[in-house]
Structures are given as C-alpha cells and as structure tokens.
Design an enzyme around this catalytic site. Sequence first.
Site, PDB file in Angstrom:
ATOM      1  CG  HIS A  13     -22.450  52.407  16.863  1.00  0.00           C
ATOM      2  ND1 HIS A  13     -22.021  53.966  16.240  1.00  0.00           N
ATOM      3  CD2 HIS A  13     -23.521  52.182  15.961  1.00  0.00           C
ATOM      4  CE1 HIS A  13     -23.270  54.168  15.772  1.00  0.00           C
ATOM      5  NE2 HIS A  13     -23.969  53.095  15.415  1.00  0.00           N
TER       6      HIS A  13
ATOM      7  CE  LYS B 145     -27.742  57.816   6.707  1.00  0.00           C
ATOM      8  NZ  LYS B 145     -27.839  56.652   7.723  1.00  0.00           N
TER       9      LYS B 145
ATOM     10  NE  ARG C 167     -30.956  53.221  18.674  1.00  0.00           N
ATOM     11  CZ  ARG C 167     -30.570  54.268  18.045  1.00  0.00           C
ATOM     12  NH1 ARG C 167     -29.849  54.851  18.217  1.00  0.00           N
ATOM     13  NH2 ARG C 167     -31.164  54.161  16.961  1.00  0.00           N
TER      14      ARG C 167
ATOM     15  CB  SER D  31     -24.591  58.417  13.929  1.00  0.00           C
ATOM     16  OG  SER D  31     -23.674  57.207  14.190  1.00  0.00           O
TER      17      SER D  31
END
Length: 171
Positions: free
Chosen positions: A22, A46, A96, A134
């Site tokens: 990040h 979430k 990614r 994360s």
Amino acid sequence: MTNSNVRRAVYAGSFDPPTNGHLWMIREAQPLFDELVVAIGVNPEKATTYTIEERKDMLRAITANFPNVKVSSFQNQYLVNYARSIGADFIVRGIRTASDYEYERSMRHINHDLQPDISTVFLMPPREYAEVSSTMVKGMVGPQNWQAMIRRYVPDAVYEKIMQDHLYQEH
C-alpha cells in the site's frame, strides 16, 4: 466546493492493516497528482481487525512525509461516486496478478458507465510487494518468530501498532 484545476485522485482499500505494498502505491501515485486521497472503503458486512480510526491513524503515520496525501473514509457508496463527491477525476488501483487485472478491467468499465469523466490509473507494484496483502500479514501473526516475518511486510508505524496490540492481548 472543489477547485477544478486541482488534479485529485482516490486510492481506496480496506487497509486492514496497511502494508508496504500500500505504501509503495501511495509513494508512486502521490507525485502524479496535486492531491491523493487515501480512502478506507467501509464495508459493514466485512469483519476487520482494526477500527476505521485505527486504520486512519496508521495511514496518517505512514503518509506523513507526503503533504499532498489526505486520509479519509467512505461507506455505502460506490468508489467512483465517492470520487465524484470529493471532486476527484482519477481512481488509482494496483494490479498484482492476472486475476487482479481481470477484476480491475471489469470495474474500470463499470465505473466508466457510472461516471464517464473519472479515469482509472493502474500501477503495477514490483515483485517484492506483489505477493503482500493485509490478509497475508494478519495470517502470519502468532507462530514462533512471527514478528520478524511481518516486519518485512509492513511500514514501521503499522508494525508498532501490531506489536502494541499483540502485547495488549497477551496481558
């Protein structure tokens, strides 16, 4: 009211917790714009490890050296509509993997349908950050020598927060 001459972008995520990946995205994106808003997208469905305020504090700590970076949050609206509401003309997204590309390509088209004037800017992090998430960092906490493992993947302020919370939980 926003100044239409300001090149403003939004980089959004859950940042639970912020990682070196990040930070790489923020470091690369911030010189491209007059203002980069790093926004925590809040999804009440979430489960998160850190509160919105804790995540904002971590993001403020790791972006303190970037005067054009602001930290914010939003909920119950699409990212592209949030971007419009703060006068941003750009959304910054990281790619990614091939699956990220497919997802982000689809989202870019949907965002264009909703707000045609907002452009999506894609950045591709280097290999050492491409595998970091994360979720991966949180999954490493616990086993023997976990501190040394996660130390490689998060900025100093985030590492300190994780260590502080873990020590608090042990007592």
